[in-house]
Design a protein around this motif. Structure first.
Motif, PDB file in Angstrom:
ATOM      1  N   ASP A  34       5.055  -3.616   4.209  1.00 61.90           N
ATOM      2  CA  ASP A  34       4.163  -2.449   4.343  1.00 61.90           C
ATOM      3  C   ASP A  34       2.740  -2.813   3.951  1.00 61.90           C
ATOM      4  OD1 ASP A  34       6.200  -0.711   5.183  1.00 61.90           O
ATOM      5  OD2 ASP A  34       6.847  -0.408   3.106  1.00 61.90           O
ATOM      6  N   THR A  35       2.594  -3.836   3.080  1.00 60.80           N
ATOM      7  CA  THR A  35       1.274  -4.293   2.672  1.00 60.80           C
ATOM      8  C   THR A  35       1.268  -5.818   2.633  1.00 60.80           C
ATOM      9  OG1 THR A  35       1.814  -4.271   0.302  1.00 60.80           O
ATOM     10  CG2 THR A  35       0.878  -2.249   1.242  1.00 60.80           C
ATOM     11  N   THR A  81      -2.781  -2.780   4.663  1.00 66.81           N
ATOM     12  CA  THR A  81      -1.703  -1.796   4.610  1.00 66.81           C
ATOM     13  C   THR A  81      -1.363  -1.346   6.019  1.00 66.81           C
ATOM     14  OG1 THR A  81      -2.465  -1.014   2.449  1.00 66.81           O
ATOM     15  CG2 THR A  81      -0.982   0.433   3.684  1.00 66.81           C
TER      16      THR A  81
END
Length: 368
Positions: A34-35, A81
């Protein structure tokens, strides 16, 4: 209109709309993060590989995001992100700001590149493919002040042309002659940069002092004035190559039989066919032709008898061509008239001469 017909029309409408959405949708890789924190040595292609099934589509992953409108604004330490904007995956960043002892913002350098330029820099500068006629017209190294047959940095060589004093020159070693494997068409002659120099005295025979050398210079090597376009752009925006006919791997830059990931190959298509720097090709090996023998048993090409080879030529109903095999993808980074140079960015299997190069699969399947 009856209910059945209404349902058919509604299903067709929904199907078309879903297809239209998919045609412009990026495919995320299973298990993607996700990041991501950008590290020194990363490239835009590398980072996209953590998120996308097709990393070469990184411009779409963040190109429309105003925070990353210019990919060169991505630096080590930035946090990326993954978000969704209008249903599309996008990378947004939180910039890593380093402050000095007095609290002032310290400007950063070293923005990450699209690809690792160290892999292609020698080829951007050194390798060219030229017409033999052009090469024959260039002045050549006759000999040198040194009695050695091999001339290096600091040596003075003699050139059979009256060249302006102070003229900067490049010296090229003739390499391989390329021709189309199917038609036999002459595609040009490879030349490899061996040294650079400057004219120090002129006349019917000029003197050139060698200012740098990448390899030894010998008699007969071509001497070419340095052109303004010698410094080429090192920024590449990947786009799908869509040619009227497939291209093919013409040769490996290393002259080995096979090439793998992050190695350079020559293509048998160039500017004349519409190839441009940044074009991405999918690499395929032609599927085998399997022949059925007298007993109906499939026989692969490597196991064919003389009879099986005859059958392959005259009996279409006994010959089956299996699907082509995907081997990876490459991106073109330098283009000549009839040939070009590409870097293999992904390789599931070894890449060989004559492998087929076509529009990347994701675009064919999605209809982009």
């Amino acid at each position: 209109m009856d209910n059945t017909m209404k349902r058919i029309i509604l299903l067709a409408f929904v199907t078309l709309n879903i297809f239209g959405l998919n045609a412009d949708t990026l495919t995320l890789k299973a298990g993607h993060p996700d990041t991501y924190i950008v590290k020194k040595g990363d490239t835009l292609w590398d980072i996209s590989g953590y998120f996308l099934k097709d990393p070469w589509r990184w411009p779409k992953l963040w190109g429309v995001n105003p925070q990353i409108a210019n990919p060169h604004l991505i630096y080590p330490g930035d946090r990326l992100t993954l978000v969704f904007i209008d249903g599309q995956p996008r990378l947004v960043k939180k910039q890593h700001i380093k402050k000095g002892v007095e609290g002032r913002i310290v400007p950063k350098d070293g923005a990450i590149p699209a690809i690792d330029l160290a892999l292609i820099q020698p080829y951007l500068v050194q390798n060219r493919v030229v017409a033999q006629e052009w090469l024959d017209e260039q002045p050549m190294v006759l000999s040198g002040e040194s009695p050695s047959k091999h001339h290096i940095l600091g040596d003075v060589v003699y050139v059979n042309a009256d060249m302006p004093v102070g003229q900067k020159v490049a010296i090229y070693q003739p390499g391989r002659e390329f021709s189309d494997t199917e038609t036999g068409e002459d595609l040009g002659r490879e030349v490899i940069l061996t040294a650079s120099g400057r004219v120090t005295a002129n006349g019917d025979v000029s003197k050139v002092e060698l200012l740098s050398n990448l390899r030894e210079t010998k008699i007969g090597y071509a001497v070419v004035p340095v052109e303004d376009d010698a410094l080429m752009s090192a920024y590449f925006l990947p786009t799908a190559a869509e040619l009227d006919v497939p291209a093919h791997v013409l040769a490996t830059a290393s002259q080995n039989r096979e090439a793998g990931k992050l190695e350079v190959v020559y293509l048998d298509k160039g500017l004349a066919a519409g190839v441009q720097p940044g074009h991405v090709f999918a690499i395929y090996r032609d599927g085998e032709e399997v022949v059925l023998d007298n007993s109906g048993t499939p026989v692969r090409p490597v196991d064919r008898s003389t009879y099986d080879k005859l059958v392959a030529h005259i009996s279409d109903d006994k010959v089956f061509k299996v699907p082509d095999v995907y081997h990876g993808n490459l991106m073109v980074f330098k283009v000549f008239d009839k040939t070009s140079l590409g870097l293999i960015m992904q390789s599931d299997r070894a890449v060989r001469v004559k492998d087929k190069l076509i529009t990347p699969d994701s675009l064919i399947e999605l209809g982009e």
